[in-house]
Design a protein around this motif. Structure first.
Motif, PDB file in Angstrom:
ATOM      1  N   PRO A  70       6.733 -30.751  26.537  1.00 43.29           N
ATOM      2  CA  PRO A  70       6.981 -29.745  27.420  1.00 43.29           C
ATOM      3  C   PRO A  70       7.427 -30.404  28.949  1.00 43.29           C
ATOM      4  N   GLY A  71       8.394 -29.563  29.497  1.00 40.66           N
ATOM      5  CA  GLY A  71       8.766 -29.984  30.857  1.00 40.66           C
ATOM      6  C   GLY A  71       9.306 -28.609  31.395  1.00 40.66           C
ATOM      7  N   ASN A  72       9.889 -28.696  32.603  1.00 40.47           N
ATOM      8  CA  ASN A  72      10.425 -27.838  33.643  1.00 40.47           C
ATOM      9  C   ASN A  72      11.890 -27.446  33.422  1.00 40.47           C
TER      10      ASN A  72
ATOM     11  N   ARG B 185       7.256 -22.813  27.586  1.00 34.42           N
ATOM     12  CA  ARG B 185       7.310 -21.153  27.823  1.00 34.42           C
ATOM     13  C   ARG B 185       6.624 -20.602  26.588  1.00 34.42           C
ATOM     14  N   LEU B 186       7.196 -21.328  25.207  1.00 34.07           N
ATOM     15  CA  LEU B 186       6.229 -20.764  23.882  1.00 34.07           C
ATOM     16  C   LEU B 186       4.947 -20.993  24.008  1.00 34.07           C
TER      17      LEU B 186
ATOM     18  N   ILE C 119       0.414 -33.087  21.909  1.00 34.53           N
ATOM     19  CA  ILE C 119       1.345 -32.659  22.941  1.00 34.53           C
ATOM     20  C   ILE C 119       0.832 -31.359  23.223  1.00 34.53           C
ATOM     21  N   ALA C 120       0.492 -30.214  22.205  1.00 36.48           N
ATOM     22  CA  ALA C 120       0.246 -28.910  22.050  1.00 36.48           C
ATOM     23  C   ALA C 120      -0.855 -28.950  22.954  1.00 36.48           C
ATOM     24  N   VAL C 121      -2.139 -29.549  22.599  1.00 36.06           N
ATOM     25  CA  VAL C 121      -3.411 -29.558  23.137  1.00 36.06           C
ATOM     26  C   VAL C 121      -3.443 -29.842  24.497  1.00 36.06           C
ATOM     27  N   ALA C 122      -2.554 -30.747  25.073  1.00 38.88           N
ATOM     28  CA  ALA C 122      -2.346 -31.365  26.319  1.00 38.88           C
ATOM     29  C   ALA C 122      -1.753 -30.163  27.317  1.00 38.88           C
TER      30      ALA C 122
ATOM     31  N   GLY D 196       8.581 -35.858  33.704  1.00 39.56           N
ATOM     32  CA  GLY D 196       8.208 -34.463  33.131  1.00 39.56           C
ATOM     33  C   GLY D 196       6.641 -34.571  32.534  1.00 39.56           C
ATOM     34  N   SER D 197       6.519 -33.232  32.230  1.00 40.99           N
ATOM     35  CA  SER D 197       5.022 -33.267  31.628  1.00 40.99           C
ATOM     36  C   SER D 197       5.055 -33.743  30.368  1.00 40.99           C
ATOM     37  N   GLY D 198       3.899 -34.942  30.411  1.00 42.49           N
ATOM     38  CA  GLY D 198       3.947 -35.742  29.194  1.00 42.49           C
ATOM     39  C   GLY D 198       4.494 -36.708  28.996  1.00 42.49           C
ATOM     40  N   VAL D 199       5.581 -36.982  29.908  1.00 43.47           N
ATOM     41  CA  VAL D 199       6.506 -38.236  29.645  1.00 43.47           C
ATOM     42  C   VAL D 199       6.240 -39.202  30.952  1.00 43.47           C
TER      43      VAL D 199
END
Length: 897
Positions: free
Chosen positions: A299-301, A310-311, A357-360, A707-710
């Motif tokens: 996930p990122g921006n 978004r999903l 990743i999804a849970v975070a 980015g988110s999670g990276v």
């Protein structure tokens, strides 16, 4: 019939008809026009364009596809999925219309016992392009379709292209009649909910030019040969064969709906259309998110990361609107794995990372929802205070754009607060945002790079790379290209404009940029009669993954196609590059040793003396973790591990535990690089040192978020690391000398100085504010009368922030009593900035004065912007010279009231 069986029957049918089964490509391909693969033919585009010769005349595949433009339609219609499986068969100059129609018809209508799907032929319809008499006749001759079940449609419906210059052609679509309970009669032209498209046969025969829409482009001429490209929607066929009303209730999606229905206070298919849409969004988006994460996206921006975010957020919002406040993502990912695993085993093997990743993201978004809820509460209070019960479209848009609130959530929260929402204003702002996004996307869209000039060389076979064993070799020039066009000779021409010159060699020691390692530099020199010819190699890139294109600057002499030359890599460059690449492997291994197996590579870059490594991880590293990573890396360097490489098959490499980059497509045979046995084992095609000690010291420069999670780690290696440490040592020695303390006491002395400086700054701030308050008190005592309003409008001492001014206007307004009063304070800030704040008390508001309107007068005079509410507003402009004019403007505006 289960979906996995539908896939298997399709592939078996075409393999039995002489097609080669081609595995699905990743949903992420190196294509400037595509965020995600959105059609089954995308991986075959170079064959259709004639850029490469296909290794087979016939192929078949079931391709993973993602289409995001219709995200907002998911769950509302019966047939929109963001992720879908496109089954296709392809002919490259082999069979054409008759073959495509016969193969499709037999699979659809053959009995189940004979390997078909068993569709009733009487319920199938076909559409053809307006003037495609041949296809219409073939449907009658091969399938026995009567003319009244063959409809002709225009370019928008039955002429296919990629939307950009490239291959195109008329198409023929197959529809299934679901019966009168789904709509009126009349075929696909009358009702595409009753008559549902299941297969599109594209007769790819032409090349299109530029255009602006599906039916507005020029046909440039025929392709070199006629091709077939078909796409059968697996989900739609499953919907029909499983006897369900929509694609969301098939065997692969219904389990997610059932999971949520067991938790929500309101069930599925209970007569509430809004709830049913939310259930379908959850089921659809969960599957799509798992596939995207599996192929290497976090996930990122922006870009793909933003789509994934978004999903995932739509899933969480839909769950909350169904009344489910507990975490749901972990269980949803489990359901997706169990449903999709038989067709996509990577979802099983990589499940821990996908779920993590999804849970975070769910955890992070729940925090965002809390912040957005506070903003909504503030907006609701301000709306009621202004005497209206309509939340502005701007507030609703801010909640959506900044916090990801859907309008449905805002509407529900507004209703709970006895408010309505200006939906028209909100949708106007959304439409404007979409127009900007569409224009931006159109500006970036481009035709596929024309590689047809290289086709003969691609077909002749790959460049032989010798760089693992040597840095210099004799080679033959197979082709010379100037600005993309093949030429027989190129010569040094002093004073001419620089052209892009490329040499294609039969063999080369130069490493072509890939896998995060930048290309080698060096030289190409002539031999024999051409020994005066010399060119500097500045870059090396791969064409069609097989040819090495050496980008060169011709420095002397001339080069002729067919010449024998000597290609030589700069040995210092190569040594530094191998240090950087091997250092990357060491840092990766150290990260996993310190942080655990979830620290997985997300990208890298290495060049001589430097490395950059991105990895999936939530949260910043602690100082202790960073120190440990650096120590583990350098301990491995000091251990002088041997570096081995070997070729093996992909499955065996994975079984050995070799690390691979997520989302990367690997061939059946791969190269494995092993450093120190189990310490580091990775799939890698790059160049490396022979022993780990040759890497030299590794100094981690920093760690940051990309980015988110990276996270990203950067480091120097070898001599660059030594030079960096030498500068740090010189800096420390200089500080020790200035402070007159030993080096080990420098940190403590600096910390003490910083603390003293902060204390002094606080005291200065206190004195400054005390003086400002005294000045404000004097200003209140000398307030001027403008009509019925007492006004304080003045310039304050420089160096004051907007926060300082807000505090002061409150003090001044309180000293002006209950009668109508306005306070406007401005200050000279840094870099010619001018912050300003306006406060209006209730009595002045009763006279029609509003702070958010008055602040615009200041902004107009100071070329600034600002905003706020009726009682308090602020802004910032430029140019202290305009302060007097700004104060005069606000006095004039008050005088008009």
């Amino acid at each position: 019939m289960q979906t996995h069986e539908i896939r298997k029957r399709f592939l078996d049918h075409f393999v039995n008809a002489g097609h080669t089964e081609v595995p699905s490509a990743s949903v992420i391909l190196d294509d400037p026009n595509l965020l995600f693969v959105n059609a089954g033919m995308v991986q075959f585009v170079p064959f259709f364009l004639g850029q490469r010769t296909p290794p087979w005349d016939r192929a078949t595949s079931v391709q993973k596809c993602i289409r995001t433009p219709d995200i907002d339609e998911v769950g509302i219609t019966t047939r929109h999925n963001t992720f879908f499986q496109m089954a296709g068969n392809f002919s490259f100059g082999d069979y054409f219309k008759a073959g495509a129609i016969e193969l499709a018809w037999t699979l659809l209508t053959n009995p189940v016992g004979q390997g078909g799907y068993g569709f009733d032929p009487e319920r199938l319809w076909a559409t053809v392009y307006l003037d495609d008499d041949e296809a219409a006749a073939l449907w009658q001759d091969i399938a026995g379709l009567p003319p009244d079940r063959i409809q002709r449609r225009g370019m928008a419906d039955n002429y296919w292209s990629m939307g950009i210059p490239g291959p195109c052609g008329p198409s023929s679509e197959i529809y299934y009649d679901r019966g009168p309970e789904y709509g009126i009669e009349g075929g696909p032209e009358a009702n595409e909910d009753r008559y549902i498209e299941i297969w599109n046969l594209v007769f790819m025969q032409n090349e299109r030019g530029e255009g602006t829409s599906k039916d507005d482009f020029e046909i440039l001429g025929p392709l070199p040969r006629k091709n077939i490209d078909t796409g059968m929607g697996v989900e739609r066929v499953a919907c029909l064969l499983q006897g369900v009303d929509n694609v969301y209730e098939t065997d692969l999606l219904r389990p997610a709906i059932d999971l949520m229905a067991a938790r929500a206070p309101r069930g599925y298919s209970q007569g509430n259309h809004g709830d049913d849409v939310r259930y379908r969004i959850i089921a659809d988006h969960s599957r799509t998110a798992a596939i995207i994460i599996s192929d290497g996206v976090s996930p990122g921006n922006e870009g793909r990361g933003y789509v994934l975010r978004r999903l995932l957020r739509r899933i969480i919002r839909a769950a909350k609107l169904l009344g489910v406040d507990d975490p749901v993502m972990a269980d949803l990912m489990t359901v997706v794995r169990d449903a999709m695993g038989p067709s996509y085993p990577e979802l099983v093997g990589d499940f821990d990372r996908i779920q993590r990743i999804a849970v975070a993201e769910e955890t992070a978004f729940n925090r965002t929802l809390a912040s957005g809820s506070r903003l909504f509460d503030d907006a609701a209070r301000a709306t009621k205070a202004s005497g209206t019960d309509v939340l502005s479209g701007t507030d609703a848009f801010t909640l959506h754009d900044t916090y990801g609130f859907p309008i449905e959530l805002t509407l529900e929260m507004a209703a709970e607060a006895d408010l309505r929402v200006d939906e028209e204003g909100f949708r106007g702002l959304m439409a404007e945002q979409r127009r900007r996004a569409k224009a931006d996307a159109a500006a970036r869209k481009q035709a596929h790079a024309d590689l047809s000039a290289y086709r003969d060389l691609v077909d002749a076979g790959p460049t032989q790379f010798t760089g693992f064993d040597e840095l210099s070799t004799e080679a033959r020039i197979l082709g010379i290209f100037v600005d993309g066009k093949r030429v027989p000779v190129v010569a040094h021409e002093p004073g001419t404009s620089e052209s892009r010159v490329e040499f294609i060699l039969d063999r080369t020691p130069f490493y072509a940029e890939s896998g995060g390692q930048i290309a080698d530099e060096g030289s190409i020199g002539g031999t024999g009669a051409s020994e005066t010819a010399r060119a500097a190699v500045t870059d090396v890139q791969k064409i069609a993954k097989t040819l090495w294109a050496h980008r060169v600057t011709v420095e002397s002499g001339e080069f002729v196609e067919g010449d024998t030359i000597v290609a030589a890599v700069d040995p210092r460059w190569r040594h530094g590059a191998t240090q950087g690449h091997s250092g990357t492997h060491m840092v990766h291994a150290a990260l996993r040793q310190v942080l655990g197996p979830n620290a997985v590579q997300a990208g890298s870059l290495n060049r001589p003396g430097y490395l950059r490594f991105d990895f999936n991880w939530q949260g910043a590293l602690t100082d202790d973790q960073r120190t440990q990573i650096e120590e583990v890396t350098n301990e491995a360097v000091e251990a002088d591990f041997e570096v081995h490489s070997f070729i093996t098959d992909l499955e065996r490499a994975k079984a050995m535990g070799a690390m691979a980059l997520f989302g990367e497509a690997y061939p059946d045979e791969v190269r494995v690089v092993e450093i120190g046995g189990p310490f580091s084992l990775e799939l890698c095609g790059g160049t490396h040192v022979r022993n780990s000690a040759q890497i030299g010291p590794v100094t981690i420069l920093g760690e940051s978020s990309v980015g988110s999670g990276v996270r990203r780690v950067e480091a120097y290696v070898g001599l660059d690391s030594f030079r960096h440490l030498a500068k740090e040592r010189a800096l420390m020695a200089g500080l020790a000398s200035t402070l007159k303390v030993p080096s080990d006491e420098v940190p403590g002395r600096v910390a003490n100085l910083v603390e003293r400086l902060r204390a002094a700054e606080k005291e200065l701030d206190r004195l400054r504010m005390a003086n400002a308050r005294a000045a404000a008190a004097n200003a209140a005592a000398g307030a001027e009368e403008i009509g019925k309003v007492r006004v304080v409008a003045q310039r304050m001492a420089g160096g004051m922030s907007a926060g300082d001014l807000r505090s002061l206007v409150g003090d001044v307004r309180g000293k002006l009593g209950s009668g109508p009063a306005v306070v406007a304070l401005l200050a000279e800030g840094d870099d010619d900035a001018v912050p300003y704040v306006v406060a209006v008390n209730p009595a002045a508001q009763d006279l029609g004065l509003r702070a958010d309107e008055l602040v615009k007068q200041l902004g107009a005079a100071l070329n600034g912007r600002g905003g706020g509410k009726a009682d308090l507003a602020q802004g910032s402009g430029k140019g202290a010279a305009g302060i007097d004019a700004a104060l005069a403007a606000i006095r004039a505006e008050i005088a008009r009231r």
